[in-house]
Scaffold this motif. Structure first.
Motif, PDB file in Angstrom:
ATOM      1  N   UNK A 207      44.822  41.101  28.301  1.00  0.00           N
ATOM      2  CA  UNK A 207      44.290  41.462  29.559  1.00  0.00           C
ATOM      3  C   UNK A 207      44.087  40.068  30.050  1.00  0.00           C
ATOM      4  N   UNK A 208      44.225  40.089  31.386  1.00  0.00           N
ATOM      5  CA  UNK A 208      43.975  38.481  31.853  1.00  0.00           C
ATOM      6  C   UNK A 208      42.405  38.367  32.224  1.00  0.00           C
ATOM      7  N   UNK A 209      42.087  37.285  31.670  1.00  0.00           N
ATOM      8  CA  UNK A 209      40.660  37.112  31.810  1.00  0.00           C
ATOM      9  C   UNK A 209      40.313  35.624  32.615  1.00  0.00           C
ATOM     10  N   UNK A 210      41.375  35.015  32.643  1.00  0.00           N
ATOM     11  CA  UNK A 210      41.139  33.645  33.256  1.00  0.00           C
ATOM     12  C   UNK A 210      40.900  33.762  34.817  1.00  0.00           C
ATOM     13  N   UNK A 211      40.189  32.888  35.384  1.00  0.00           N
ATOM     14  CA  UNK A 211      39.922  32.803  36.627  1.00  0.00           C
ATOM     15  C   UNK A 211      41.129  32.562  37.651  1.00  0.00           C
ATOM     16  N   UNK A 212      41.392  33.629  38.526  1.00  0.00           N
ATOM     17  CA  UNK A 212      42.776  33.252  39.263  1.00  0.00           C
ATOM     18  C   UNK A 212      42.436  33.082  40.682  1.00  0.00           C
ATOM     19  N   UNK A 213      41.162  32.530  40.819  1.00  0.00           N
ATOM     20  CA  UNK A 213      40.767  32.358  42.485  1.00  0.00           C
ATOM     21  C   UNK A 213      41.351  31.042  42.801  1.00  0.00           C
ATOM     22  N   UNK A 214      41.849  30.145  41.835  1.00  0.00           N
ATOM     23  CA  UNK A 214      42.277  28.755  42.226  1.00  0.00           C
ATOM     24  C   UNK A 214      43.917  28.743  42.650  1.00  0.00           C
ATOM     25  N   UNK A 215      44.354  30.057  42.281  1.00  0.00           N
ATOM     26  CA  UNK A 215      45.955  30.405  42.705  1.00  0.00           C
ATOM     27  C   UNK A 215      46.164  30.116  44.119  1.00  0.00           C
ATOM     28  N   UNK A 216      47.359  29.761  44.179  1.00  0.00           N
ATOM     29  CA  UNK A 216      48.127  29.742  45.535  1.00  0.00           C
ATOM     30  C   UNK A 216      48.145  31.053  46.129  1.00  0.00           C
ATOM     31  N   UNK A 217      48.563  31.926  45.131  1.00  0.00           N
ATOM     32  CA  UNK A 217      48.774  33.395  45.429  1.00  0.00           C
ATOM     33  C   UNK A 217      48.324  34.395  44.281  1.00  0.00           C
ATOM     34  N   UNK A 218      47.076  34.546  44.075  1.00  0.00           N
ATOM     35  CA  UNK A 218      46.381  35.305  43.161  1.00  0.00           C
ATOM     36  C   UNK A 218      47.064  36.786  42.791  1.00  0.00           C
ATOM     37  N   UNK A 219      47.830  37.508  44.003  1.00  0.00           N
ATOM     38  CA  UNK A 219      48.211  38.448  43.823  1.00  0.00           C
ATOM     39  C   UNK A 219      49.666  38.590  43.014  1.00  0.00           C
ATOM     40  N   UNK A 220      50.189  37.283  42.729  1.00  0.00           N
ATOM     41  CA  UNK A 220      51.530  37.281  41.977  1.00  0.00           C
ATOM     42  C   UNK A 220      51.413  37.746  40.602  1.00  0.00           C
ATOM     43  N   UNK A 221      49.818  37.435  40.134  1.00  0.00           N
ATOM     44  CA  UNK A 221      49.710  37.775  38.611  1.00  0.00           C
ATOM     45  C   UNK A 221      49.900  39.285  38.421  1.00  0.00           C
ATOM     46  N   UNK A 222      49.533  40.190  39.127  1.00  0.00           N
ATOM     47  CA  UNK A 222      49.863  41.533  39.118  1.00  0.00           C
ATOM     48  C   UNK A 222      51.158  42.112  38.975  1.00  0.00           C
ATOM     49  N   UNK A 223      51.801  41.391  40.095  1.00  0.00           N
ATOM     50  CA  UNK A 223      53.285  41.425  40.214  1.00  0.00           C
ATOM     51  C   UNK A 223      54.034  41.195  38.937  1.00  0.00           C
ATOM     52  N   UNK A 224      53.640  40.190  38.269  1.00  0.00           N
ATOM     53  CA  UNK A 224      54.472  39.563  37.057  1.00  0.00           C
ATOM     54  C   UNK A 224      54.046  40.457  36.186  1.00  0.00           C
ATOM     55  N   UNK A 225      52.792  40.881  35.919  1.00  0.00           N
ATOM     56  CA  UNK A 225      52.408  41.679  34.833  1.00  0.00           C
ATOM     57  C   UNK A 225      53.186  43.238  34.897  1.00  0.00           C
ATOM     58  N   UNK A 226      53.436  43.736  36.149  1.00  0.00           N
ATOM     59  CA  UNK A 226      54.105  44.943  36.143  1.00  0.00           C
ATOM     60  C   UNK A 226      55.631  44.568  35.825  1.00  0.00           C
ATOM     61  N   UNK A 227      56.169  43.587  36.020  1.00  0.00           N
ATOM     62  CA  UNK A 227      57.624  43.328  35.674  1.00  0.00           C
ATOM     63  C   UNK A 227      57.659  43.291  34.200  1.00  0.00           C
ATOM     64  N   UNK A 228      56.985  42.241  33.647  1.00  0.00           N
ATOM     65  CA  UNK A 228      56.827  42.183  32.088  1.00  0.00           C
ATOM     66  C   UNK A 228      56.587  43.736  31.524  1.00  0.00           C
ATOM     67  N   UNK A 229      55.796  44.380  31.982  1.00  0.00           N
ATOM     68  CA  UNK A 229      55.527  45.955  31.261  1.00  0.00           C
ATOM     69  C   UNK A 229      56.938  46.664  31.499  1.00  0.00           C
ATOM     70  N   UNK A 230      57.334  46.472  32.389  1.00  0.00           N
ATOM     71  CA  UNK A 230      58.921  47.279  32.457  1.00  0.00           C
ATOM     72  C   UNK A 230      59.931  46.760  31.752  1.00  0.00           C
ATOM     73  N   UNK A 231      59.765  45.359  31.342  1.00  0.00           N
ATOM     74  CA  UNK A 231      60.730  44.923  30.475  1.00  0.00           C
ATOM     75  C   UNK A 231      61.719  44.342  31.157  1.00  0.00           C
TER      76      UNK A 231
END
Length: 648
Positions: free
Chosen positions: A624-648
């Motif tokens: 689970x992602x517990x790190x602060x993502x507010x400093x990211x250029x695009x915080x939404x990219x984390x969810x996108x990558x997470x979905x890609x990783x889960x799908x293999x």
């Protein structure tokens, strides 16, 4: 020499401040033979001393070194007042907003604005020498005014990057025990307003009891909350202040600013820089590395929230009497030509940015630079991470028209300024190589016990003599300072500054940085730097960017997990993964083959371009992602990558 060398442009070199390797070695050998004499000569030449110093270097309480003890100066004077006699009408700052609005601020106008704010801080808020002032600001001229006003009255500023969360801001306010926060209602990014004042409110609601006042600059005119008695309007109050304010004489070793860095874990470190040594090296490196000249217009794309913005947007260019560009927006908005249009419109002569930005500009607009007049450019710079050869090649050939020198600068928040860099009029350049230590900087690649690392092998990148712009301590934590920077490597039995980076030196004496020594993956007992694996992957023609992390492996201990951004996403396939692994095998060996690869649209980066590897490690592990993502250029990219990783 074993690879292609790019020699300095002869036309450029003939007028450069350092115009040959002979001149470079003359300076460096002079430093080696008479270290204190070397620094004394430059301190006497460059600094406008109010009172002379007693001695150049005090090493009696190592590693708490002191430079130019008891000398007195003022950084605001160094950056503004001493230029007014002949540069009052010259542009000091050229500001371009996200929406294209432009301001030209002369040295005379800069003096008036800084003096007004200095008076406001003193008279209205009682800020005095030694008080801490936190700046939570966008990239607008008032941020530079605030920095220089603090230096003028002797206050210690601590800039917190405007993308940090309220928790991060609160932590830094509390550690510094700051008296006042200077912020803005917000700013503009990609054509839309974003807010800052509400983050300050949240931070102070949760702590920061030392804060007595919040001074708010109006920028985007969005509605904000006002706390009676605490919050004050900069725009209203500044009108009543005088444009004359005497500067405070500061001792050489008085703290100039704090800048907090965060390690992989634990409380942020308040890196403390001193007045004289810092401003001396900021000015010297501007003149040497960028070869700044009288009519130059210099643009660094960083944010003032990072050390690059401190040294190479504000203090260095202004101390050297140059014209510096400040930019509120992002270089790809409203299109991929924005950066090159700005270079054209403002007649930029030096352009300094991060390899991440270079790769992004390359990926989104490979041919965009050809649409603009970039003929004024003389020096191109990179900062923040090693630049890979394909990005270097595009930067050199397309942006620089195969004429501009590329200065691949190596340094850190803690070093205050450049440590290793080509000199544009002197150094024959090997692409993606940091080249040589600057004159006066004594670097060595050694083992932990001080043994020199053999040519071509990786060792620890150390600086074995103190230098003027180095970190003095960690604010309120001297033990952590010693442990963090002087606890790993020794030379002749004495602790020396360890950068935390690995490096290697080749048969020609050129230094290549191999990446953080703590950013390693231990595969079957073999330690591999992520930067090394990433460099190999980037050699595949289809790869635009990559980030590599370790993932637990039941047999190897750790396996290699790669997040790959393709130039053309439609090329993604299992065959491409096989082809990339073949490149890795060729470049490094079978031990470095990736156990897993995913093709992603981007990797999570801070707005300064730093890849957030901790998030990528968690994603690779399925955590689970517990790190602060507010400093990211695009915080939404984390969810996108997470979905890609889960799908293999």
């Amino acid at each position: 020499m074993s690879e292609k060398i790019f020699n300095p442009n002869p036309e450029f070199a003939k007028d450069a401040k350092i115009n040959s390797m002979e001149q470079y070695w003359e300076l460096q050998n002079r430093a080696i033979e008479d270290y204190e004499g070397f620094w004394k000569d430059f301190a006497d030449e460059k600094i406008d001393w109010i009172e002379p110093y007693d001695n150049v270097l005090d090493e009696s309480n190592a590693p708490f070194y002191k430079w130019f003890s008891n000398g007195k100066l003022n950084v605001s004077n160094q950056c503004i007042d001493r230029h007014l006699a002949d540069k009052a009408e010259q542009n000091a700052i050229v500001f371009e907003g996200d929406k294209g609005d432009v301001q030209h601020i002369t040295y005379g106008q800069l003096s008036e604005r800084v003096n007004e704010l200095s008076n406001l801080l003193k008279n209205k808020f009682g800020v005095k020498k030694g008080d801490r002032v936190v700046l939570y600001m966008p990239m607008i001229p008032e941020a530079a005014y605030a920095m220089l006003a603090c230096t003028r009255i002797g206050a210690i500023h601590s800039i917190v990057f405007g993308g940090f969360s309220s928790e991060a801001l609160r932590d830094r306010i509390e550690d510094a025990e700051a008296k006042i926060v200077i912020t803005a209602d917000g700013a503009f990014r990609k054509g839309k307003p974003y807010m800052l004042k509400n983050v300050v409110d949240d931070a102070l609601d949760a702590g920061g009891d030392s804060i007595e006042a919040v001074l708010v600059v109006k920028r985007n005119n969005e509605e904000i909350k006002w706390v009676e008695g605490r919050d004050h309007s900069y725009n209203e109050l500044i009108e009543a202040e005088s444009t004359e304010c005497p500067f405070e004489p500061m001792e050489s070793e008085d703290p100039l600013f704090l800048l907090y860095t965060s390690g992989s874990t634990g409380k942020p470190k308040g890196v403390q820089h001193a007045t004289a040594g810092y401003i001396l090296w900021a000015q010297m490196t501007m003149e040497w590395v960028f070869d700044l000249r009288k009519d130059d217009v210099y643009w660094c794309t960083a944010d003032i929230g990072w050390i690059t913005g401190h040294t190479y947007i504000v203090y260095g260019p202004l101390a050297a009497g140059g014209t510096t560009v400040m930019f509120e927006g992002v270089p790809t908005y409203p299109d991929a030509g924005r950066a090159w249009k700005m270079v054209q419109d403002h007649n930029v002569t030096q352009f300094y940015t991060a390899p991440t930005a270079i790769r992004l500009l390359h990926k989104t607009g490979e041919d965009e630079p050809k649409k603009y007049d970039l003929s004024k450019l003389r020096v191109l710079g990179t900062v923040g991470e090693p630049i890979d050869p394909p990005a270097w090649k595009w930067y050199y050939e397309v942006v620089g028209n195969s004429k501009c020198a590329i200065v691949d600068t190596y340094w850190q928040t803690e070093t205050g300024g450049h440590m290793i860099s080509p000199l544009p009029g002197a150094t024959p350049i090997k692409p993606a190589c940091a080249t040589f230590a600057l004159p006066g900087i004594i670097t060595e690649i050694i083992e932990e016990d001080g043994t020199p690392t053999p040519i071509g092998e990786k060792g620890f990148m150390c600086i074995t003599r103190p230098w003027p712009s180095m970190i003095r301590t960690i604010w309120n934590d001297p033990n952590r300072f010693v442990k963090s920077y002087f606890g790993d490597c020794k030379k002749d039995g004495e602790a020396v500054y360890f950068t935390g980076d690995g490096a290697m030196i080749d048969e020609d004496g050129y230094i290549t940085i191999t990446g953080r020594t703590d950013d390693v993956i231990n595969v079957s007992g073999h330690r591999m730097g992520t930067a090394e694996v990433e460099a190999a992957i980037k050699k595949h023609d289809s790869v635009a960017a990559v980030a590599v992390v370790g993932k637990p492996h039941e047999i190897k201990g750790e396996g290699i997990f790669a997040y790959i951004v393709l130039k053309d996403p439609s090329e993604a396939s299992e065959d491409l993964k096989i082809a990339i692994n073949k490149v890795i095998k060729k470049e490094i060996g079978a031990i470095a083959l990736c156990d897993a690869m995913v093709f992603v649209p981007d990797v999570p980066k801070t707005r300064s371009g730093k890849i957030m590897r901790r998030i990528l490690r968690s994603l690779a592990k399925g955590e689970e992602i517990t790190q602060d993502t507010s400093t990211l250029e695009d915080p939404s990219i984390v969810e996108v990558i997470e979905k890609i990783v889960k799908e293999g």
